[in-house]
Enzyme design. Structure first.
Site, short mmCIF file in Angstrom:
data_model
loop_
_atom_site.label_atom_id
_atom_site.label_comp_id
_atom_site.label_asym_id
_atom_site.label_seq_id
_atom_site.Cartn_x
_atom_site.Cartn_y
_atom_site.Cartn_z
N HIS B 83 0.89 -1.38 0.31
CA HIS B 83 0.21 -0.04 0.08
C HIS B 83 0.42 1.04 -0.41
CE1 HIS B 83 -3.17 3.46 0.72
NE2 HIS B 83 -2.51 3.06 2.22
N ASP B 112 6.87 22.75 -25.31
CA ASP B 112 6.94 21.38 -25.13
C ASP B 112 8.27 21.40 -23.23
OD1 ASP B 112 6.42 18.09 -24.40
OD2 ASP B 112 5.93 18.16 -26.59
N TRP B 148 7.64 -0.62 4.34
CA TRP B 148 7.97 0.30 3.15
C TRP B 148 9.12 1.19 2.89
CZ3 TRP B 148 8.99 5.56 1.14
CH2 TRP B 148 9.16 6.56 2.35
N SER B 175 13.50 6.96 -13.23
CA SER B 175 11.64 7.65 -13.75
C SER B 175 11.73 8.85 -13.03
CB SER B 175 10.67 6.38 -13.84
OG SER B 175 9.58 7.80 -13.95
N SER B 176 11.62 8.43 -12.07
CA SER B 176 11.96 10.45 -11.50
C SER B 176 13.24 11.12 -11.69
CB SER B 176 12.12 9.65 -9.31
OG SER B 176 10.91 8.85 -9.26
N HIS B 259 13.21 11.83 4.02
CA HIS B 259 12.66 13.47 4.64
C HIS B 259 12.81 13.99 3.55
CE1 HIS B 259 10.79 15.18 7.41
NE2 HIS B 259 10.62 16.08 7.26
N GLU B 261 11.88 13.17 0.95
CA GLU B 261 10.84 12.87 -0.10
C GLU B 261 9.05 13.11 0.41
OE1 GLU B 261 10.38 9.97 -2.65
OE2 GLU B 261 8.35 10.00 -2.75
N TYR B 263 8.90 16.38 1.20
CA TYR B 263 8.61 17.26 0.47
C TYR B 263 8.10 17.33 -1.13
CZ TYR B 263 8.81 19.10 5.73
OH TYR B 263 9.15 18.91 7.21
N SER B 274 -1.36 27.46 -4.35
CA SER B 274 -0.76 28.73 -4.61
C SER B 274 -1.53 29.32 -5.86
CB SER B 274 0.66 28.82 -4.59
OG SER B 274 1.13 28.43 -3.39
N HIS B 308 15.05 12.34 13.12
CA HIS B 308 14.00 12.51 14.26
C HIS B 308 13.21 11.48 13.54
CE1 HIS B 308 11.27 15.04 10.17
NE2 HIS B 308 11.52 14.64 10.50
N HIS B 309 13.06 10.27 12.29
CA HIS B 309 12.57 9.58 12.30
C HIS B 309 13.47 8.46 13.13
CE1 HIS B 309 10.22 10.27 8.70
NE2 HIS B 309 11.22 11.45 8.71
N THR B 334 6.93 26.92 7.16
CA THR B 334 5.08 26.01 6.42
C THR B 334 4.74 27.49 6.94
OG1 THR B 334 6.36 24.39 6.72
CG2 THR B 334 3.79 24.50 6.23
N LYS B 337 4.25 30.07 4.60
CA LYS B 337 2.72 29.81 3.02
C LYS B 337 1.16 29.74 3.89
CE LYS B 337 4.61 26.88 0.41
NZ LYS B 337 5.90 27.94 -0.11
N ARG B 456 1.21 0.30 15.28
CA ARG B 456 0.90 -0.04 13.83
C ARG B 456 1.65 -0.81 12.87
NH1 ARG B 456 5.74 4.13 11.19
NH2 ARG B 456 4.79 3.36 9.09
#
Lengths: 201, 538
Positions: B83, B112, B148, B175-176, B259, B261, B263, B274, B308-309, B334, B337, B456
């Protein structure tokens, strides 16, 4: 963001630069981060790793005024066919004194086997003060079928050990590295190739 | 009305000989047109959204009541892992790349993307990668079940699926990276003559920053999983303690990728809202330049907060303090924003069409996720919350009503430009309210579950957690089925059912994309447009 005069770079040159940057990040991840991490851990003692070799220039002068409690923990990794335990589970020591602790291991199979013990010290701050003069963990240990071995570790806990530490736990995890000593050679990097592919399973 | 617009366009480009798209499957397999590739990305990500979503429903069905009902724990773990992988790499990221493909050339006045053939590759790698990943469900030992995050040594116990997992992650990364390079080169080299960097719309800006993040961290993830592969098959010991390695090092490498990722998944959504909030407030975006600097600061900070993870892995106090304070610092840009969006709406003449509703939902609910993130950043609190449902609630609040609502808002906002037809406003608003209600019913109780101590990634739980879990499961099923309405609404537009859209679509929106007809012709901006105060920030 980064390019002040963007019009001066051709599309192909910019693409090549960005590809090179991505490749550089891959190299950074595989070839720079792991060694830097190891050096960082060794210098700071984080991760609770003790040195993989005998300490030198250590003089045993016991500080009788201070007592430390030393605990031993043993683990066998992934249900491997080993019996592995400390001879005594706890001892009281003085910083600076030279001590010896025994660990007992038995090969529970009827085959020749090799094992590698990996140490860890908690709290991690104590790791760099835990000086080993001799340890069975410095090299892979060979066992005949069913053999029982008593294995010593001789150590001094440096008397500079920070005051807030009054208990140290020394843990060993026993990893089965297979049936031959070749497999027990510790592969440090990819140069060792595929011939010992199953050595660490 | 639209014919007049089309005629006007034809008059503009009378010198052009427009061949239009190739016929049949060749148009898609050999696609180099940014609009075709954008559409393929969006459709692919929608498919993956339902594929990953159905796995979430398997999880929530099992968790509806305590005890093991439908699936065994091993399969449960495969579901949580797949998932996450599918939603992160298959749904959210490709959807934003699809938006980038469609909108960036239209917003900066480029004909293009800069590298159309690479664009084709970066899309067509994805179906291959996800076919490989999905095929692991049928392999001996099942699909990956390590979460994951792929932490060793657990992930090394994956069965035959292991090398396929690594290979599919490599493909997604390639790809990314190609997509990111394309976005950067397009933005740097293909802007209309007067479109200076600080005149660019926020969506383009946030994507430029996102692309740099992708380029910096996807190769590190590729490196990390490559080391897993060599540990498993080639006798290395990067992460194996027996050979002198350290499994915790993988966590550092993973979260150095992981991390930034998060963002990567939220910055383009910041860009989308925006664009939308000014249009429906009928005011220009408040503090455009400060938004740019805030997004850049977030991107920079994302590189120095990864640990922090990992507060519970054992870290010295100074390390914990550093990562705690650097993480808390992210609240500042943040906050800039969020307050800028609020200032944009201040005294605006606001209307609440579906894109605006989704943007407002984003603003409220993403901020809730941001607050729970601040709670998790605080070390002593985190040690209690770690690996509990509180974490699940937190990251779903920033990803579902954050990234996903941003995507939904973007689709409703731009689909009249893409198809030439308005979506059904009534159904769109019903979709919004169903989604918003059910997303909260699903994820809000998870905060309480986590605080009460439910871990979890567990298929069974103590009976004290039963009520909140039932509520969350009902919400999840409701949210999942509400999304079928979204598919219906989108395909009604694609089938040209609905009100015909004008060139401007909305009430005086800002941006170059509104200067081309609706639907946007196959080729746009063959000659660079004039950038005026009407069409760009200044």
């Amino acid at each position: 963001m980064s390019n002040k005069k963007p019009e001066s770079v051709s599309t192909n040159a910019l693409t090549a630069r960005l590809l090179l940057f991505a490749a550089g990040m891959f190299v950074f991840g595989v070839f720079v981060l792991p060694p830097v991490y190891d050096v960082f851990c060794e210098v700071t003692g984080l991760g609770g790793k003790t040195k993989g070799q005998a300490a030198e220039n250590v003089v045993a002068v016991a500080d009788e005024s201070r007592e430390l409690s030393l605990e031993f923990v043993t683990t066998v990794n992934q249900y491997a066919p080993w019996e592995f335990r400390p001879a005594v589970e706890k001892m009281t020591i003085h910083p600076g004194g030279l001590y010896e602790a025994m660990f007992v291991a038995q090969n529970l199979t009827d085959q020749f086997r090799v094992a590698q013990a990996v140490p860890s010290v908690a709290p991690a701050q104590a790791a760099s003060y835990f000086k080993k003069l001799d340890c069975f963990c410095f090299s892979a240990q060979e066992f005949l079928p069913g053999e029982v071995k008593e294995m010593p570790v001789r150590f001094i806990v440096d008397s500079d050990l920070p005051d807030f530490i009054d208990t140290i736990t020394l843990s060993y995890t026993f990893f089965d590295t297979g049936g031959t000593t070749d497999d027990a050679a510790m592969p440090e990097n990819m140069d060792h190739g595929a011939d010992s592919a199953h050595g660490t399973r | 009305m639209s014919t007049a617009v089309l005629d006007g366009h034809a008059a503009d480009d009378s010198s052009e000989h427009d061949h239009g798209p190739a016929k049949g499957w060749r148009r898609w397999l050999y696609a180099t047109n940014h609009k075709d590739i954008g559409s393929m990305y969006l459709i692919f990500s929608l498919l993956m959204f339902f594929f990953g979503g159905s796995m979430a429903l398997v999880i929530r069905t099992e968790l509806f009541t305590p005890g093991l009902q439908f699936i065994d724990p091993a399969f449960f773990n495969q579901m949580t892992t797949m998932h996450a992988l599918i939603m992160v790499f298959g749904a959210v990221m490709p959807a934003f790349v699809g938006l980038a493909n469609w909108m960036i050339p239209l917003m900066i006045g480029a004909p293009d993307m800069a590298l159309p053939r690479m664009n084709n590759w970066s899309f067509w790698i994805l179906p291959v990668a996800f076919t490989i990943l999905a095929s692991t469900l049928f392999m001996p030992g099942g699909a990956p079940a390590s979460g994951w995050t792929m932490y060793p040594p657990l992930v090394l116990q994956t069965g035959d699926a292991f090398p396929f997992l690594i290979f599919s992650v490599h493909l997604m990364g390639i790809s990314s990276i190609m997509g990111a390079i394309n976005v950067i080169v397009t933005i740097i080299n293909m802007r209309a003559p007067d479109m200076s960097l600080l005149k660019m719309p926020m969506f383009v800006w946030t994507w430029l920053i996102t692309a740099y993040l992708l380029l910096a961290v996807m190769p590190v993830l590729a490196g990390g999983v490559t080391m897993l592969l060599t540990d498993q098959f080639f006798g290395t010991s990067f992460f194996l303690a027996a050979g002198g390695g350290d499994p915790v090092m993988f966590q550092h490498i993973f979260w150095f990728f992981g991390h930034p990722e998060v963002y990567i998944m939220i910055l383009p959504a910041f860009g989308v809202v925006s664009e939308i909030i000014p249009t429906f407030s009928r005011k220009p975006l408040f503090g455009h330049d400060s938004m740019v600097y805030a997004a850049s600061s977030i991107a920079f900070l994302s590189f120095i907060v990864w640990a922090h993870h990992m507060f519970t892995t054992g870290m010295p106090l100074t390390g914990q303090m550093f990562f705690m304070f650097s993480t808390l610092l992210i609240a500042v840009p943040t906050g800039v924003k969020v307050f800028n969006w609020m200032a944009t709406m201040w005294k605006g003449s606001m209307t609440f069409e579906t894109p605006m509703l989704f943007s407002l939902g984003f603003l409220f609910l993403f901020t809730i996720g941001g607050f729970s993130g601040l709670m998790l950043a605080i070390v002593p609190a985190d040690i209690q919350y770690h690996d509990s449902y509180f974490v699940v609630a937190h990251f779903h609040y920033v990803l579902v009503p954050g990234s996903i609502f941003g995507l939904m808002a973007a689709v409703y906002y731009w689909i009249p430009k893409w198809t030439g037809y308005f979506y059904n406003e009534r159904l769109g608003q019903i979709h919004f309210w169903l989604s918003t209600i059910f997303v909260n019913v699903t994820f809000f109780p998870m905060h309480f579950l986590g605080l009460a101590g439910m871990p979890r990634r567990i298929p069974d739980y103590s009976t004290q957690f039963a009520d909140f879990n039932s509520i969350a499961s009902i919400g999840a099923i409701g949210f999942g089925f509400s999304q079928l309405l979204f598919v219906y609404i989108v395909f009604q537009c694609v089938r040209k059912k609905g009100a015909v859209a004008t060139q401007e679509v909305w009430d005086n929106p800002q941006g170059l994309e509104w200067t081309v007809p609706s639907p946007a012709p196959y080729h746009t901006f063959d000659t660079p447009p004039k950038v005026t105060a009407e069409t760009a920030f200044s």
